[in-house]
Design an enzyme around this catalytic site. Structure first.
Site, PDB file in Angstrom:
ATOM      1  CD  GLU A 169     -16.365 -36.839  92.181  1.00  0.00           C
ATOM      2  OE1 GLU A 169     -17.271 -37.652  92.405  1.00  0.00           O
ATOM      3  OE2 GLU A 169     -16.422 -35.639  92.514  1.00  0.00           O
ATOM      4  CG  ASN A 211     -12.394 -32.535  88.165  1.00  0.00           C
ATOM      5  OD1 ASN A 211     -11.517 -31.748  88.523  1.00  0.00           O
ATOM      6  ND2 ASN A 211     -13.646 -32.466  88.599  1.00  0.00           N
ATOM      7  CG  HIS A 248     -14.717 -30.100  97.066  1.00  0.00           C
ATOM      8  ND1 HIS A 248     -15.468 -28.965  96.873  1.00  0.00           N
ATOM      9  CD2 HIS A 248     -14.897 -30.857  95.968  1.00  0.00           C
ATOM     10  CE1 HIS A 248     -16.083 -29.036  95.703  1.00  0.00           C
ATOM     11  NE2 HIS A 248     -15.745 -30.173  95.129  1.00  0.00           N
ATOM     12  CD  GLU A 277     -15.581 -30.139  91.454  1.00  0.00           C
ATOM     13  OE1 GLU A 277     -16.130 -30.497  92.521  1.00  0.00           O
ATOM     14  OE2 GLU A 277     -15.633 -30.815  90.410  1.00  0.00           O
ATOM     15  CG  ASP A 279     -15.721 -26.092  98.589  1.00  0.00           C
ATOM     16  OD1 ASP A 279     -14.861 -26.970  98.781  1.00  0.00           O
ATOM     17  OD2 ASP A 279     -16.891 -26.353  98.282  1.00  0.00           O
TER      18      ASP A 279
HETATM   19  O1  9MR Z   1     -22.331 -28.790  93.802  1.00  0.00           O
HETATM   20  C1  9MR Z   1     -22.979 -29.896  93.220  1.00  0.00           C
HETATM   21  C2  9MR Z   1     -24.315 -30.126  93.901  1.00  0.00           C
HETATM   22  O2  9MR Z   1     -25.210 -29.053  93.599  1.00  0.00           O
HETATM   23  C3  9MR Z   1     -24.900 -31.436  93.463  1.00  0.00           C
HETATM   24  O3  9MR Z   1     -26.075 -31.712  94.222  1.00  0.00           O
HETATM   25  C4  9MR Z   1     -23.902 -32.541  93.644  1.00  0.00           C
HETATM   26  C5  9MR Z   1     -24.471 -33.846  93.183  1.00  0.00           C
HETATM   27  O4  9MR Z   1     -23.534 -34.847  93.085  1.00  0.00           O
HETATM   28  O5  9MR Z   1     -22.721 -32.252  92.921  1.00  0.00           O
HETATM   29  C6  9MR Z   1     -22.101 -31.113  93.397  1.00  0.00           C
HETATM   30  O6  9MR Z   1     -20.903 -30.882  92.694  1.00  0.00           O
HETATM   31  C7  9MR Z   1     -19.926 -31.904  92.835  1.00  0.00           C
HETATM   32  C8  9MR Z   1     -19.132 -31.949  91.555  1.00  0.00           C
HETATM   33  O7  9MR Z   1     -19.997 -32.140  90.459  1.00  0.00           O
HETATM   34  C9  9MR Z   1     -18.084 -33.025  91.568  1.00  0.00           C
HETATM   35  N1  9MR Z   1     -17.231 -32.903  92.730  1.00  0.00           N
HETATM   36  C10 9MR Z   1     -17.895 -32.754  93.999  1.00  0.00           C
HETATM   37  C11 9MR Z   1     -18.905 -31.620  93.951  1.00  0.00           C
HETATM   38  C12 9MR Z   1     -19.530 -31.405  95.304  1.00  0.00           C
HETATM   39  O8  9MR Z   1     -20.290 -32.514  95.677  1.00  0.00           O
END
Ligand code: 9MR
Length: 443
Positions: A169, A211, A248, A277, A279
């Site tokens: 990101e 990513n 997402h 990722e 969804d």
């Molecule tokens: O799913 C993850 C969640 O449990 C955490 O609280 C969050 C914190 O930043 O991160 C979420 O996963 C993220 C991933 O690491 C990177 N892309 C976005 C995902 C959803 O926020």
């Protein structure tokens, strides 16, 4: 971008070794008796994806759910790839500077590798989920701390993680096409390639990915900006192997009709693409089906990871975006995905047609174990079996054996000794992994 000495683009490429496995053989191995693995229509997401050119179908996994048997039942049955949802992030692995903690990540890795699932490491360098000490840093001290983190963590998981999200990101949303402002970005525009080079040094066999989210729509400035970065890296020999599209499709960003163009455009740069990722808000079957079909249409699209198993496991559980409901039941989108995988046009049923295998676990000794495989549906056949290294095969019988894939793929051809062949596997320190049937070809 920093200037790169001329000539680096042509330097020898890194070794690329990826363990190839599927859940088909594993399920048979851990089952009470004999379960079939077919080359035609598999009944789980992972097995079906494996039959589509060795792809994977994975999920994000949370370590604290590995004691939930409803969760692990679905995980172990359906998926052949995992991504730790939070356990490999910087705040989890280096909570105090120079003090590394791997317990939860190691648990997930062990769970996965012992079942033949491949692991995506997520993530080595990111503006978010930094521990407090890192958030407070800047300049060369932060740059060095980031590089040390990359080196230490990639070294710890060397040989276990198939793909790393090296950088996550790093681009801004919206129309600017610019880098996202962050403490890492402020250390200099070359921080991303520096991270990739450090990861390459630490684990030359892992595939190294960039990513991001909102890089799904080919027309978006963010997509174009990431595309140009990858193109530049390839041109200058920065070691990048893959791009992860988080995808997402939830909370305001929808599946775009040009998604396949995005996948194929990145692939044309000479990198693999991964859907990392996935969804989708309210889990519409159409959109899930489209994502699968788009991935299958692009040979460098190596697999799909959904961001959680049940809706209750999702970071956006209110949107019910996953393939299983909170009770663990398959949703309509699950069936759409499985059907798309099984109907996929990706070339996997080889000329001569498929055949069926049944795997039977044999005697287990302290250092080795036997496996036998019975083939149905053909009297002459070729079966490919993936071995998880460091395990090796010491003996085979009732077939003619050959090897490729760095001695991790055993090909057994019928040799007139009937339809059941076998082999002895040396554990070489890994007692958990079991062979995986990759394909069965008649003739
Ligand atoms: O799913 C993850 C969640 O449990 C955490 O609280 C969050 C914190 O930043 O991160 C979420 O996963 C993220 C991933 O690491 C990177 N892309 C976005 C995902 C959803 O926020």
């Amino acid at each position: 971008m920093s200037d790169e000495p001329a000539g680096t683009a042509g330097r020898p490429r890194r070794l690329r070794v990826v363990l190839v496995t599927s859940t088909v053989g594993l399920l048979a191995m851990v089952g009470a008796a004999v379960l079939p693995g077919t080359a035609a229509a598999a009944s789980t997401l992972g097995a079906s994806a494996a039959e589509r050119g060795g792809r994977y179908f994975g999920t994000a996994v949370a370590a604290n759910k590995l004691n939930d048997s409803a969760y692990t039942t679905i995980l172990n049955r359906e998926f052949n790839q995992v991504t730790p949802e939070n356990e490999m992030k910087i705040d989890a692995t280096e909570p105090q500077q120079g003090q590394f903690t791997y317990g939860n990540a190691d648990r997930i890795v062990q769970h996965a590798l012992s079942r033949g699932m491949r692991v995506r490491g997520h993530t080595l360098a990111w503006h978010s989920q930094q521990p407090g000490w890192m958030q407070a840093m800047s300049g060369s001290a932060l740059r060095n701390a980031m590089l040390n983190h990359v080196t230490q963590v990639a070294t710890h998981f060397r040989g276990k993680v198939a793909w790393w999200d090296v950088v996550n990101e790093a681009y801004a949303d919206g129309g600017s096409g610019a880098r996202r402002d962050s403490n890492l970005q402020r250390t200099g525009n070359d921080w991303i390639e520096a991270a990739f080079r450090a990861a390459d040094q630490a684990d030359p066999n892992a595939q190294l990915c960039y990513n991001d989210y909102n890089i799904d729509n080919w027309n978006d400035a963010k997509t174009q900006a990431v595309y140009r970065m990858v193109q530049d890296f390839k041109n200058r020999g920065v070691p990048i192997d893959c791009v992860g599209l988080q995808s997402h499709f939830t909370g305001g960003s929808n599946y775009p009709s040009n998604y396949r163009t995005t996948l194929s455009s990145f692939a044309a740069l000479g990198v693999d693409v991964h859907i990392t990722e996935l969804d989708i808000r309210n889990a519409p079957s159409d959109a899930y089906r489209n994502v699968v079909n788009d991935c299958l249409a692009v040979s460098r699209c190596k697999g799909i990871t959904v961001w959680g198993i049940r809706d209750s496991d999702s970071w956006r559980s209110g949107e019910s975006p996953l393939l299983f409901d909170s009770g663990g039941n398959k949703k309509p989108a699950y069936n759409a995905v499985l059907t798309a995988l099984n109907n996929g046009t990706a070339p996997t049923t080889p000329p001569g047609g498929g055949c069926t295998t049944s795997v039977t676990p044999g005697t287990v000794w302290g250092d080795r174990y036997n496996t036998s495989v019975t083939v149905s549906g053909a009297s002459t056949w070729t079966v490919v079996v993936a071995i998880t290294r460091p395990q090796t095969v010491s003996t085979t019988w009732n077939g003619s054996a050959s090897w490729d894939g760095g001695n991790s793929l055993l090909t057994m051809r019928s040799n007139g000794s009937g339809n059941t062949f076998g082999f002895t596997t040396m554990m070489n320190g890994n007692s958990g992994a079991r062979p995986q049937i990759r394909s069965c070809t008649a003739g």
